[in-house]
Write a protein that holds these residues in place. Sequence first.
Motif, PDB file in Angstrom:
ATOM      1  N   GLU A 150       0.961  -1.275   0.014  1.00 24.54           N
ATOM      2  CA  GLU A 150      -0.104  -0.256  -0.094  1.00 24.54           C
ATOM      3  C   GLU A 150       0.941   1.297  -0.120  1.00 24.54           C
ATOM      4  OE1 GLU A 150      -3.728   1.818   2.594  1.00 24.54           O
ATOM      5  OE2 GLU A 150      -3.344  -0.169   2.733  1.00 24.54           O
ATOM      6  N   SER A 151       1.901   1.167   0.916  1.00 28.37           N
ATOM      7  CA  SER A 151       2.845   2.515   0.657  1.00 28.37           C
ATOM      8  C   SER A 151       3.386   2.665  -0.543  1.00 28.37           C
ATOM      9  CB  SER A 151       4.267   2.029   1.569  1.00 28.37           C
ATOM     10  OG  SER A 151       4.771   0.969   1.198  1.00 28.37           O
ATOM     11  N   ILE A 153       1.814   1.991  -3.518  1.00 31.25           N
ATOM     12  CA  ILE A 153       0.631   2.591  -4.368  1.00 31.25           C
ATOM     13  C   ILE A 153       0.412   3.950  -3.935  1.00 31.25           C
ATOM     14  CG2 ILE A 153      -1.845   2.240  -4.657  1.00 31.25           C
ATOM     15  CD1 ILE A 153      -1.667  -0.785  -4.024  1.00 31.25           C
ATOM     16  N   ASN A 154       0.338   4.336  -2.631  1.00 31.73           N
ATOM     17  CA  ASN A 154       0.299   5.832  -2.235  1.00 31.73           C
ATOM     18  C   ASN A 154       1.572   6.441  -2.655  1.00 31.73           C
ATOM     19  OD1 ASN A 154      -1.729   5.188  -0.581  1.00 31.73           O
ATOM     20  ND2 ASN A 154      -0.717   4.584   1.171  1.00 31.73           N
ATOM     21  N   GLU A 179      -7.041   2.300  -8.343  1.00 29.59           N
ATOM     22  CA  GLU A 179      -8.142   1.703  -7.523  1.00 29.59           C
ATOM     23  C   GLU A 179      -7.912   0.170  -7.932  1.00 29.59           C
ATOM     24  OE1 GLU A 179     -10.083   2.893  -5.180  1.00 29.59           O
ATOM     25  OE2 GLU A 179      -8.768   4.700  -5.355  1.00 29.59           O
ATOM     26  N   TYR A 182      -5.463  -1.764  -5.431  1.00 28.87           N
ATOM     27  CA  TYR A 182      -5.949  -1.685  -3.986  1.00 28.87           C
ATOM     28  C   TYR A 182      -6.872  -3.093  -4.017  1.00 28.87           C
ATOM     29  CZ  TYR A 182      -4.700   2.830  -2.377  1.00 28.87           C
ATOM     30  OH  TYR A 182      -3.829   3.952  -2.204  1.00 28.87           O
TER      31      TYR A 182
END
Length: 183
Positions: A150-151, A153-154, A179, A182
């Motif tokens: 997730e880090s 993707i952010n 999206e 995720y």
Amino acid sequence: MILPEEFNQNWDVSKNGPLLKFSYEGLKNTSFSDELKQFLSIGGLPETPPPYLEFTSSQSSFKPITSVFDMPEEYQKYWLLGSTGSGDPICIVENKESIVFLNNGDDYKEVFINSSLNQFAECILLFSEMIDKAIEINGEDAFIDNDIPESLINWLKEQLERVDSNCIKEGCFWDIEIESLYE
């Protein structure tokens, strides 16, 4: 904004495949800006960059989509570059020089990708970099298995917004791609 020469330097041809370049002569009689013509002829576009884009069919000619597909005249402002993984045509909008795709599942509704070709190229580089980082962290199949931290993707989202704040608005191409990471 990335310059065509910088794009060439940053695109790893041996790892990510060749760049397709358009003849400046062939672009001369179009109404596009010199900046766009130079990017297409000097920088080019990757043949098959992530996320599942394809520009191979576009190298032979750069024409309005209506001269390639049987579409109404109102689509003449769209110049075909390639396609998405879903087969949606990726185009440059003639007067704005923005990059869009035409959603073939929704009556060819225009979906925004980037404000310029330079920004589109830079976003492709960032997406490739994100994949490389995910592979370093989670192994060779990280992208295929959608095993992306997730880090990361952010980080990608922040970088895309830095390049083109419009490209991650809800319903835009890069927002849709983020999206899906995720899921």
